[in-house]
Enzyme design. Structure first.
Site, short mmCIF file in Angstrom:
data_model
loop_
_atom_site.label_atom_id
_atom_site.label_comp_id
_atom_site.label_asym_id
_atom_site.label_seq_id
_atom_site.Cartn_x
_atom_site.Cartn_y
_atom_site.Cartn_z
N SER A 161 0.83 -1.21 0.00
CA SER A 161 0.00 0.00 0.00
C SER A 161 0.85 1.25 0.00
CB SER A 161 -0.88 0.00 1.25
OG SER A 161 -1.42 1.29 1.45
N GLU A 163 0.13 3.70 1.60
CA GLU A 163 0.13 4.18 2.99
C GLU A 163 1.47 3.94 3.66
OE1 GLU A 163 -2.36 5.59 5.35
OE2 GLU A 163 -2.91 6.31 3.37
N TYR A 184 -2.27 0.19 10.53
CA TYR A 184 -2.47 -0.49 9.24
C TYR A 184 -1.22 -0.38 8.38
CZ TYR A 184 -3.87 -0.91 4.34
OH TYR A 184 -3.91 -1.26 3.02
N1 GDD Z 1 -12.69 7.08 5.21
C1 GDD Z 1 -12.84 8.41 5.33
N2 GDD Z 1 -11.81 9.22 4.99
C2 GDD Z 1 -11.99 10.57 5.09
C3 GDD Z 1 -13.19 11.13 5.53
N3 GDD Z 1 -13.05 12.48 5.50
C4 GDD Z 1 -11.82 12.76 5.04
N4 GDD Z 1 -11.17 11.61 4.79
C5 GDD Z 1 -9.78 11.49 4.32
O1 GDD Z 1 -9.75 10.88 3.05
C6 GDD Z 1 -8.46 10.28 2.85
C7 GDD Z 1 -8.66 8.92 2.22
O2 GDD Z 1 -9.24 8.05 3.15
P1 GDD Z 1 -9.77 6.59 2.74
O3 GDD Z 1 -10.68 6.68 1.59
O4 GDD Z 1 -10.28 5.92 3.97
O5 GDD Z 1 -8.47 5.84 2.16
P2 GDD Z 1 -6.97 5.73 2.71
O6 GDD Z 1 -6.88 6.00 4.16
O7 GDD Z 1 -6.13 6.56 1.82
O8 GDD Z 1 -6.62 4.19 2.49
C8 GDD Z 1 -6.99 3.50 1.30
O9 GDD Z 1 -5.94 3.50 0.35
C9 GDD Z 1 -4.76 2.79 0.75
C10 GDD Z 1 -3.74 2.92 -0.38
O10 GDD Z 1 -3.01 4.09 -0.20
C11 GDD Z 1 -5.08 1.35 1.03
O11 GDD Z 1 -3.92 0.64 1.42
C12 GDD Z 1 -6.14 1.29 2.15
O12 GDD Z 1 -6.49 -0.07 2.41
C13 GDD Z 1 -7.36 2.07 1.70
O13 GDD Z 1 -7.89 1.40 0.59
C14 GDD Z 1 -7.79 10.25 4.22
O14 GDD Z 1 -6.82 11.26 4.26
C15 GDD Z 1 -8.91 10.58 5.19
O15 GDD Z 1 -8.46 11.28 6.36
C16 GDD Z 1 -14.25 10.26 5.91
O16 GDD Z 1 -15.33 10.67 6.31
N5 GDD Z 1 -14.03 8.91 5.79
#
Ligand code: GDD
Length: 545
Positions: A161, A163, A184
């Site tokens: 990832s 991340e 994670y």
């Molecule tokens: N989930 C979520 N995220 C939010 C929100 N508001 C703002 N965000 C911001 O939106 C960004 C993306 O969040 P997510 O969609 O939850 O994805 P992620 O944390 O980037 O993780 C995803 O991508 C990774 C690859 O880089 C994957 O490894 C991971 O499993 C996941 O799919 C983060 O910076 C988070 O703080 C909300 O209400 N919900």
């Protein structure tokens, strides 16, 4: 509707590599996380390439195969059923080893994870167990399978990832140092290094795909992109008005999951195993995602989005933007779907989904009343007074349209309690006959203890509304008699006497609720079923007697 995919009686045929045309043997892939977004796209991709695909799925009390139901073919249809499912878990090493030994895969894709970054702060041990140690268990299963069978051509893919880069500024490539910012991401770093270590130590063909965010209409609804597009659809059709989000300034390199599974496969088709960054090389903030998605359907995101501190993370990853030149060069891979196209694809699907939801909600709300007693007519009036005060004065007022709900506290002149009181008294010899009216009337009977939760839930929503609360099962009075008398070894026919006095001037023959709106919007569902309810009441009334 597609049949729910199940592993029941799904026996693996281990000869596996039967060919389609009598020439090249069919390749066999094993996927962990097959029920997820990536697992479903990868399965479609591999089936198209002529693979036999085996998926490991976790036992869950809820159906978790929605994303692959459309591909599922009953395993009894041997020639067509090329996707097979087996119960296993990344926390259960023996299950991993057993299925690898039985399936004899050529390629193993480890996609399973507790994949939500924010949630990993709340369940860190579990996240580490599944994401880090789970990868180690799978690698170890592959290693020992090779050691005992000599099948050294087996290839392993680890879902890494972006991340893992965390706080390290963009652009991020394969040699960019990791600085993970969540349990994670730390677990993914461990899984990455376990993979490298098994490659170096045992010569296993093992690759890390360092994938940047990849989205689709199949994305889980608590990841930010899908959370937004689901809300856009529901707001557009009038089912929702507000969307609560956290940090809008975070930027991500968002691609289309359907494109990314091809890169996974390409990594395993090379001469030598290696690690690759997979990314679009463009970064957009959450706010930009909001602008494009709301704007696409003619809405302004500022009118609907409310910032809620709960969605901020203890440590944020501010900016991810990949450098995928190695994957483009060595694998010949590049993304096909751009940012705007991705957003629109997701919004289009979610507007359609919301329209279907709306039809359902309208159907429930629009069931017209036809009351059959002064009591029911009065309830209709009370219902409309409530709606009227809501509309006229803006009062937060809800109608709970509750179907029959019973319990050991039910009044003794309602039919269920009248019956269970009689069962108790007949059982201990205090009574011999029970006088009843119409036994053919059917009701949707639930447990009162469950229903009060729905009342409270209605008052915790953003907007006041009316909800049907029901079990969605209907049973006649006669069925109630059968179950309750039968439960204590009595025959109801020996005791029940029909008495015309209990017939009503106008009967309601059949009530059966459709509570899908309450289940969807309130997240409510009944916990106690019909038989359980009857037995609970009889138990109490036998004791009372
Ligand atoms: N989930 C979520 N995220 C939010 C929100 N508001 C703002 N965000 C911001 O939106 C960004 C993306 O969040 P997510 O969609 O939850 O994805 P992620 O944390 O980037 O993780 C995803 O991508 C990774 C690859 O880089 C994957 O490894 C991971 O499993 C996941 O799919 C983060 O910076 C988070 O703080 C909300 O209400 N919900």
């Amino acid at each position: 509707m597609a049949a729910a995919a199940t592993t029941e009686e799904n026996h693996v045929v281990n000869s596996g590599s039967e060919s389609t045309n009598g020439t090249a043997p069919r390749k066999i892939a094993l996927i962990t996380g097959i029920t997820g977004q990536d697992g479903s796209y990868l399965t479609e991709f591999l089936l198209q390439k002529g693979y036999e695909v085996h998926g490991l799925i976790r036992r869950s009390s809820n159906f978790n195969t929605q994303r692959i139901n459309h591909i599922y073919i009953d395993p009894h249809n041997h020639s067509k059923a090329l996707m097979k499912l087996h119960y296993a878990d990344l926390t259960d090493a023996s299950s991993l080893r057993r299925w690898i030994d039985e399936i004899h895969p050529d390629e193993v894709y480890n996609l399973a994870a507790q994949s939500h970054v924010a949630v990993s702060f709340e369940i860190p041990d579990f996240t580490a167990d599944v994401v880090a140690t789970g990868a180690l268990r799978l690698l170890e299963a592959v290693r020992s399978h090779i050691a005992t069978t000599g099948r050294s051509h087996i290839k392993y893919y680890q879902a890494g990832s972006s991340e893992m880069f965390g706080a390290t500024p963009p652009p991020q490539a394969e040699n960019t140092p990791f600085h993970p910012r969540s349990p994670y991401a730390v677990s993914k770093v461990a899984a990455h290094w376990y993979t490298v270590n098994y490659r170096e130590a045992y010569g296993i063909y093992a690759c890390n795909g360092i994938l940047f965010n990849h989205e689709s209409p199949r994305r889980g609804e608590n990841f930010v992109t899908r959370k937004i597009t689901r809300a856009v659809g529901r707001i557009k059709v009038g089912l929702q008005s507000k969307l609560f989000l956290g940090n809008l300034q975070a930027s991500r390199d968002w691609g289309f999951a359907g494109d990314y599974v091809e890169a996974m496969w390409l990594m395993l088709q090379q001469e030598k195993p290696d690690d690759y960054v997979v990314a679009t090389e463009e970064s957009h903030s959450v706010e930009e995602f909001l602008k494009v998605s709301f704007g696409y359907v003619g809405l302004k995101w500022e009118d609907h989005v409310v910032i809620d501190k709960r969605y901020f993370r203890p440590a944020e990853v501010d900016n991810l933007k990949g450098d995928s030149s190695k994957a483009r060069k060595v694998l010949g891979w590049k993304p096909k779907v751009g940012f705007e196209q991705l957003v629109k694809m997701m919004v289009d699907e979610d507007v359609e989904l919301a329209k279907r939801e709306k039809v359902l909600v309208d159907a429930v709300e629009n069931t017209s009343f036809h009351p059959r007693s002064p009591y029911a007519v009065s309830k209709v009036a009370a219902h409309w007074y409530t709606v009227n005060y809501r509309e006229a004065y803006g009062i937060y007022a809800c109608n709970g349209i509750l179907f029959n709900h019973e319990s050991p506290c039910r009044g003794e002149n309602f039919v269920t309690r009248k019956i269970t009181r009689a069962v108790g008294r007949i059982k201990v010899g205090l009574q011999s006959k029970l006088f009843l009216g119409n036994l053919q009337a059917s009701r949707d009977w639930g447990f009162a203890g469950d229903y009060v939760e729905a009342m409270w839930l209605m008052l915790q929503q953003v907007k006041p509304d009316d909800y049907v609360v029901a079990t969605e099962e209907s049973h006649s009075v006669e069925e109630f008699l059968k179950v309750s008398f039968g439960y204590v070894g009595l025959k109801w026919e020996d005791h029940v006497v029909i008495d015309k006095r209990y017939f009503r001037p106008a009967e309601v023959d059949n009530l059966k609720g459709d509570s899908s709106k309450a289940r969807k919007v309130l997240g409510w569902k009944p916990k106690v079923g019909f038989e359980q309810l009857v037995k609970m009441m009889v138990d109490e009334d036998v004791d009372l007697a």
